[in-house]
Design an enzyme around this catalytic site. Sequence first.
Site, PDB file in Angstrom:
ATOM      1  CG  HIS A   1      -2.219  -0.987   0.763  1.00 18.53           C
ATOM      2  ND1 HIS A   1      -2.280  -2.187   1.408  1.00 18.53           N
ATOM      3  CD2 HIS A   1      -3.134  -0.791  -0.059  1.00 18.53           C
ATOM      4  CE1 HIS A   1      -3.350  -2.888   0.941  1.00 18.53           C
ATOM      5  NE2 HIS A   1      -4.004  -2.046   0.082  1.00 18.53           N
TER       6      HIS A   1
ATOM      7  CD  GLU B   1      -9.137  -7.900  -1.930  1.00 20.54           C
ATOM      8  OE1 GLU B   1      -8.207  -7.498  -2.464  1.00 20.54           O
ATOM      9  OE2 GLU B   1      -9.991  -7.471  -1.135  1.00 20.54           O
TER      10      GLU B   1
ATOM     11  CG  ASP C   1      -4.750  -8.164  -1.026  1.00 14.52           C
ATOM     12  OD1 ASP C   1      -3.625  -8.147  -0.093  1.00 14.52           O
ATOM     13  OD2 ASP C   1      -5.742  -7.108  -0.993  1.00 14.52           O
TER      14      ASP C   1
ATOM     15  CB  CYS D   1      -9.872  -2.488  -8.780  1.00 14.87           C
ATOM     16  SG  CYS D   1     -10.405  -3.478  -7.614  1.00 14.87           S
TER      17      CYS D   1
END
Length: 576
Positions: free
Chosen positions: A194, A435, A459, A506
């Site tokens: 992240h 994910e 993920d 995404c």
Amino acid sequence: MSFTIHGAGVSGGIAIGRAQLASHALLEVAHYSVPKNKIRSEKARFDRAIKSVGKELKDLRKQMTADIPEAEFEAFINLHKMILEDSTLSEEPKKIIDSMNCNAEWALKLQLDNLLEQFSKIEDAYLRERKADVRQVAERVLKALLGRPGTNPLNSAEKNTIIVAHDMSPTDVILFKQHNYAGFITDLGGATSHTTIVARSLNIPSVVALHQARTLIRENELIIVDGTAGVVIVNPDEIILSEYEVLRKQWLLGQQKLKRLRRNRATTIDGADIELNANIELPEDVSSAKENGATGVGLFRTEFLFLNRGDLPSEDEQFEAYRHVVRDMKNSPITIRTFDLGADKQPDGFTRVAANPALGQRAIRLCLAEPRLFHHQLRAILRASQYGHIRILIPMLSNVHEIDQALHLIAEAKESLDVDGIKYDGEITIGGMIEVPAAALSIDSFLKKLDFVSIGTNDLIQYTLAIDRTDDAVAHLYDPLHPAILQLLSHIIGCANRANKPVAVCGEIAGDPSITRLLLGMGLRTFSMHPAHLLAVKQKVLTSDLREAATITKKILKAQHPDRIESLMYKLNTTS
Ligand code: PEP
Ligand code: MG
């Protein structure tokens, strides 16, 4: 002496500038001398900051008891109070002010660096984890000293400054969004951590996983950051510098050319319309989504509303944030992901220590464990839904029970709004992020309960290949073209298309133009990515032929060896 360091390029382009060594959010710390006759008042200023943080912690207790288990919250406040009152934090910096004649912020920064170093050497994992708490408390004191958070004495020089950091939390990096730095490099971080994702959204050339940059580079040294190649050149000689200046100009020119595509529809050569949406972290990011011609917001990472603050956002505050986005994007669809907190995104106050946080109480698991927190967010989203087209997206689902529970809690939030006489979109659609490999393999049963799905490849790759997204030591194992990942992606997309349910990707691969045709070939028609990547992906779509992409993709899906996959990918990307 000139030298080169190799890492992982995460945001393309070339930046040339002077190094500014950063330590977390303490980046904004200025260093200046304090005249002897002002030392006493400087120390008094420090004492006042400590006192005001003490009060802040006390007030926090009043604010947060509603949503967090009381015992856990008490433990957090007590721990932070203890750290604040310990002489290592409340007294030692004053000794530094005395001995170095320096300002209080700088003394605090030096003392914090000392403390963090000592913590790193501790063997006990629990005690080592307390490092984050010490840092959080010191940051509170720093903010109190600065008076106005966000004051940056370095503003004028930002355009020529490259931030050099060892480690940064996503929370630290998000603060940089208010600035205008030239480049960003860190020692740690994987391609999809992240921290990296937020760094990418700064839209400046960035390289992570450099391992030694913070130690090798000195303050103010001239550096070139090649974010495309993942290379950093320190103290370049004249020849290298002028070569990179040419490359930089070419890159800027390319960026300018891409801007012309902003209003073009993303249509393939054979006439298929492709939806290119934006991923955003904060409501302000909508402007860059619009600048880059996004069709809508495919992923609003709402957890960032919960970070960088001592309290939690109220329902009203969240409602305003969601309404702002939906209004600003006019009638475009806005996919609001319910908060994905936990793992590497911990708000202040959540001090739970898990041995494997990525496998722990994260995302929907945390929402179900803290239903009141979830309830407020759901009400805020539903309230905003009457102002435009909102869709709800649930992160990290791994079994159908979680879907049932989430749907039940959404129904409850709707009922509570009915009781209060507040309007919302009664037809709001609910989607799930795919994910976790378990979700990918049981996609058919998920599709029966959900209105749409969005594939979180960051993920999905982490959990399928067993590589921690945040660990730079295994960053080289990140491989979106691993045969297992390709099979899972094709399976999810195929099942969703057959079930007539919208499917999007995404994760970061959606913004990688070298993977666009592969995803098109698998049948994907909706992508969501950082706005900065949108036009490059659009350019790829405009030159792609779906039939051709599907033919080569079929061969790629049959291939087992990475070399064969690589050569077919080359073919896929060089046709037309
Ligand atoms: C993903 O996992 O791919 C995703 C989009 O979610 P995040 O990166 O926020 O975990
Ligand atoms: Mg994810």
